[in-house]
Design a protein around this motif. Structure first.
Motif, mmCIF file in Angstrom:
data_model
loop_
_atom_site.group_PDB
_atom_site.id
_atom_site.type_symbol
_atom_site.label_atom_id
_atom_site.label_comp_id
_atom_site.label_asym_id
_atom_site.label_seq_id
_atom_site.Cartn_x
_atom_site.Cartn_y
_atom_site.Cartn_z
ATOM 1 N N UNK A 1 19.485 13.967 27.976
ATOM 2 C CA UNK A 1 19.208 14.138 29.401
ATOM 3 C C UNK A 1 20.132 13.277 30.263
ATOM 4 N N UNK A 2 20.411 12.062 29.828
ATOM 5 C CA UNK A 2 21.322 11.177 30.563
ATOM 6 C C UNK A 2 22.728 11.779 30.602
ATOM 7 N N UNK A 3 23.177 12.320 29.484
ATOM 8 C CA UNK A 3 24.495 12.943 29.430
ATOM 9 C C UNK A 3 24.559 14.156 30.355
ATOM 10 N N UNK A 4 23.516 14.987 30.365
ATOM 11 C CA UNK A 4 23.483 16.159 31.253
ATOM 12 C C UNK A 4 23.482 15.708 32.714
ATOM 13 N N UNK A 5 22.731 14.653 33.032
ATOM 14 C CA UNK A 5 22.691 14.134 34.405
ATOM 15 C C UNK A 5 24.049 13.632 34.856
ATOM 16 N N UNK A 6 24.769 12.929 33.967
ATOM 17 C CA UNK A 6 26.101 12.414 34.328
ATOM 18 C C UNK A 6 27.077 13.558 34.555
ATOM 19 N N UNK A 7 27.045 14.555 33.674
ATOM 20 C CA UNK A 7 27.943 15.715 33.826
ATOM 21 C C UNK A 7 27.608 16.457 35.117
ATOM 22 N N UNK A 8 26.280 16.638 35.408
ATOM 23 C CA UNK A 8 25.890 17.324 36.644
ATOM 24 C C UNK A 8 26.337 16.528 37.871
ATOM 25 N N UNK A 9 26.238 15.207 37.805
ATOM 26 C CA UNK A 9 26.673 14.362 38.928
ATOM 27 C C UNK A 9 28.167 14.522 39.179
ATOM 28 N N UNK A 10 28.938 14.602 38.081
ATOM 29 C CA UNK A 10 30.389 14.738 38.233
ATOM 30 C C UNK A 10 30.742 16.141 38.723
ATOM 31 N N UNK A 11 30.116 17.188 38.153
ATOM 32 C CA UNK A 11 30.483 18.571 38.489
ATOM 33 C C UNK A 11 29.950 18.962 39.861
ATOM 34 N N UNK A 12 28.669 18.712 40.122
ATOM 35 C CA UNK A 12 28.052 19.175 41.372
ATOM 36 C C UNK A 12 28.362 18.212 42.526
ATOM 37 N N UNK A 13 28.319 16.958 42.236
ATOM 38 C CA UNK A 13 28.567 15.969 43.299
ATOM 39 C C UNK A 13 27.253 15.332 43.715
ATOM 40 N N UNK A 14 27.359 14.128 44.255
ATOM 41 C CA UNK A 14 26.133 13.382 44.592
ATOM 42 C C UNK A 14 25.371 13.970 45.781
ATOM 43 N N UNK A 15 26.006 14.736 46.643
ATOM 44 C CA UNK A 15 25.329 15.238 47.829
ATOM 45 C C UNK A 15 24.515 16.491 47.542
ATOM 46 N N UNK A 16 24.949 17.290 46.589
ATOM 47 C CA UNK A 16 24.231 18.526 46.279
ATOM 48 C C UNK A 16 23.319 18.375 45.054
ATOM 49 N N UNK A 17 23.358 17.227 44.409
ATOM 50 C CA UNK A 17 22.548 17.011 43.201
ATOM 51 C C UNK A 17 21.042 17.077 43.473
ATOM 52 N N UNK A 18 20.499 16.454 44.524
ATOM 53 C CA UNK A 18 19.048 16.573 44.783
ATOM 54 C C UNK A 18 18.611 18.012 45.052
ATOM 55 N N UNK A 19 19.452 18.758 45.751
ATOM 56 C CA UNK A 19 19.125 20.153 46.032
ATOM 57 C C UNK A 19 19.118 20.969 44.735
#
Length: 166
Positions: free
Chosen positions: A9-27
């Protein structure tokens, strides 16, 4: 369900943070949460619909009857209730008239024919056993007699007798 550990889950979160970006991650997480809530609701509705269909078909009644039939305690009690009606028995003998006596003797098993059949079978077994024992004893006696005649030495001629005269 999915077998994801904390490291995955941590690895998926880091990849999502890098790919999606910090501004669209909560959405994105909110959308993912709504999607999983819809999936759970659909699964719950499907399960409820299947249970309703099973109720309409009488599956619960069949399952209850099957459980009751396979329960040895209940089966034994049913047989006991069928064999004796406890309401008709007067343990203290307060009502001794013929109408109040239990009617369980009418439904009692007939033991007289069974005991006669057993006595006849026992008599046949005894006769058969006696006949076989007699035949075995006679065969043993015959075998002993035959063994005695074979093992007995032949009489030799008397020492006085002349073999040439005979």
């Amino acid at each position: 369900m999915l077998d994801l550990g904390w490291t995955e889950l941590l690895l998926i979160g880091i990849v999502a943070l890098i790919v999606v970006g910090p501004q669209e991650l909560p959405m994105m997480f909110r959308t993912l949460g709504k999607f999983t809530a819809r999936l759970r609701a659909m699964a719950r509705d499907f399960t409820r619909a299947m249970e309703d269909a099973a109720d309409e078909a009488g599956v619960k009644d069949i399952a209850k009857d099957l459980k009751k039939a396979t329960n040895p305690k209940e089966m034994g009690m049913d047989a006991l209730k069928d064999a004796v009606d406890f309401d008709e028995i007067d343990p203290f003998g307060e009502n001794d008239d013929a109408e109040s006596k239990p009617k369980s003797t009418a439904s009692a098993p007939e033991t007289q024919p069974l005991s006669e059949e057993r006595a006849e079978a026992a008599r046949k077994i005894r006769e058969s056993t006696a006949a076989k024992a007699t035949a075995r004893l006679e065969a043993e006696a015959a075998a002993r007699a035959e063994a005695d005649t074979q093992s007995a030495p032949e009489p030799s001629p008397a020492p006085d007798a002349d073999p040439s005269k005979a």
